[in-house]
Design a protein around this motif. Structure first.
Motif, PDB file in Angstrom:
ATOM      1  N   UNK A  29       0.834  -1.205   0.000  1.00  0.00           N
ATOM      2  CA  UNK A  29       0.000   0.000   0.000  1.00  0.00           C
ATOM      3  C   UNK A  29       0.873   1.261   0.000  1.00  0.00           C
ATOM      4  N   UNK A  30       2.192   1.064   0.028  1.00  0.00           N
ATOM      5  CA  UNK A  30       3.130   2.186   0.073  1.00  0.00           C
ATOM      6  C   UNK A  30       3.146   2.950  -1.257  1.00  0.00           C
ATOM      7  N   UNK A  31       3.143   4.288  -1.169  1.00  0.00           N
ATOM      8  CA  UNK A  31       3.222   5.136  -2.350  1.00  0.00           C
ATOM      9  C   UNK A  31       4.534   5.906  -2.311  1.00  0.00           C
ATOM     10  N   UNK A  32       5.247   5.849  -3.421  1.00  0.00           N
ATOM     11  CA  UNK A  32       6.550   6.528  -3.496  1.00  0.00           C
ATOM     12  C   UNK A  32       6.612   7.423  -4.733  1.00  0.00           C
ATOM     13  N   UNK A  33       7.637   8.267  -4.739  1.00  0.00           N
ATOM     14  CA  UNK A  33       8.027   8.961  -5.972  1.00  0.00           C
ATOM     15  C   UNK A  33       9.541   8.815  -6.101  1.00  0.00           C
ATOM     16  N   UNK A  34       9.955   8.357  -7.266  1.00  0.00           N
ATOM     17  CA  UNK A  34      11.382   8.221  -7.551  1.00  0.00           C
ATOM     18  C   UNK A  34      11.959   9.612  -7.813  1.00  0.00           C
ATOM     19  N   UNK A  35      13.211   9.816  -7.451  1.00  0.00           N
ATOM     20  CA  UNK A  35      13.867  11.099  -7.720  1.00  0.00           C
ATOM     21  C   UNK A  35      13.816  11.439  -9.212  1.00  0.00           C
ATOM     22  N   UNK A  36      13.953  10.417 -10.038  1.00  0.00           N
ATOM     23  CA  UNK A  36      13.925  10.617 -11.490  1.00  0.00           C
ATOM     24  C   UNK A  36      12.564  11.166 -11.938  1.00  0.00           C
ATOM     25  N   UNK A  37      11.480  10.710 -11.310  1.00  0.00           N
ATOM     26  CA  UNK A  37      10.127  11.183 -11.661  1.00  0.00           C
ATOM     27  C   UNK A  37       9.911  12.607 -11.162  1.00  0.00           C
ATOM     28  N   UNK A  38      10.487  12.925 -10.017  1.00  0.00           N
ATOM     29  CA  UNK A  38      10.417  14.290  -9.490  1.00  0.00           C
ATOM     30  C   UNK A  38      11.134  15.237 -10.451  1.00  0.00           C
TER      31      UNK A  38
END
Length: 131
Positions: A29-38
């Motif tokens: 259920x964890x939501x992340x954002x990759x540095x590359x996507x940022x």
């Protein structure tokens, strides 16, 4: 050459009940954002970076509308309505059928005008609506 771990930021936990009804079991259920996507958001949607920093996590974790992205498997649009605009967080879910160890990940984020949101709702499967 060393195998580098991708760098990401955890934003919180998704409500998965309605997602799993449509997509089957999620790996997490964890939501992340990759540095590359940022970096992608900074480059492709520079006018929206400040909005993402302020509302991105809230938009994804407490959306007003959730739609299925008909063009990309396992991808959803999580939309948050603000007084002056709407925010669209595009999330790739970590499905049980994906490679092990994946996380639900924000692919991109941008503002979406009311007119375009209505079109998107009309042509998409609605998984959740606050109203």
């Amino acid at each position: 050459m060393q195998n580098e771990q991708p760098i990401y930021r955890t934003l919180g936990k998704l409500k998965t009940e309605y997602l799993e009804k449509r997509f089957g079991k999620l790996q997490t259920d964890e939501l992340i954002i990759m540095d590359e996507r940022l970096e992608h958001i900074r480059e492709r949607h520079p006018e929206d970076v400040e909005l993402f920093e302020k509302y991105g996590a809230t938009a994804a974790l407490e959306p007003d509308t959730v739609l299925v992205d008909g063009k990309h498997d396992g991808t959803i649009f999580m939309v948050k309505s603000l007084p002056d605009t709407n925010l669209n967080v595009v999330v790739r879910l970590a499905l049980d059928t994906d490679d092990t160890g994946r996380k639900n990940s924000i692919m991109t984020f941008y503002r979406i005008r009311e007119k375009n949101l209505k079109k998107l709702i009309n042509k998409s499967e609605v998984l959740y609506s606050k109203e």
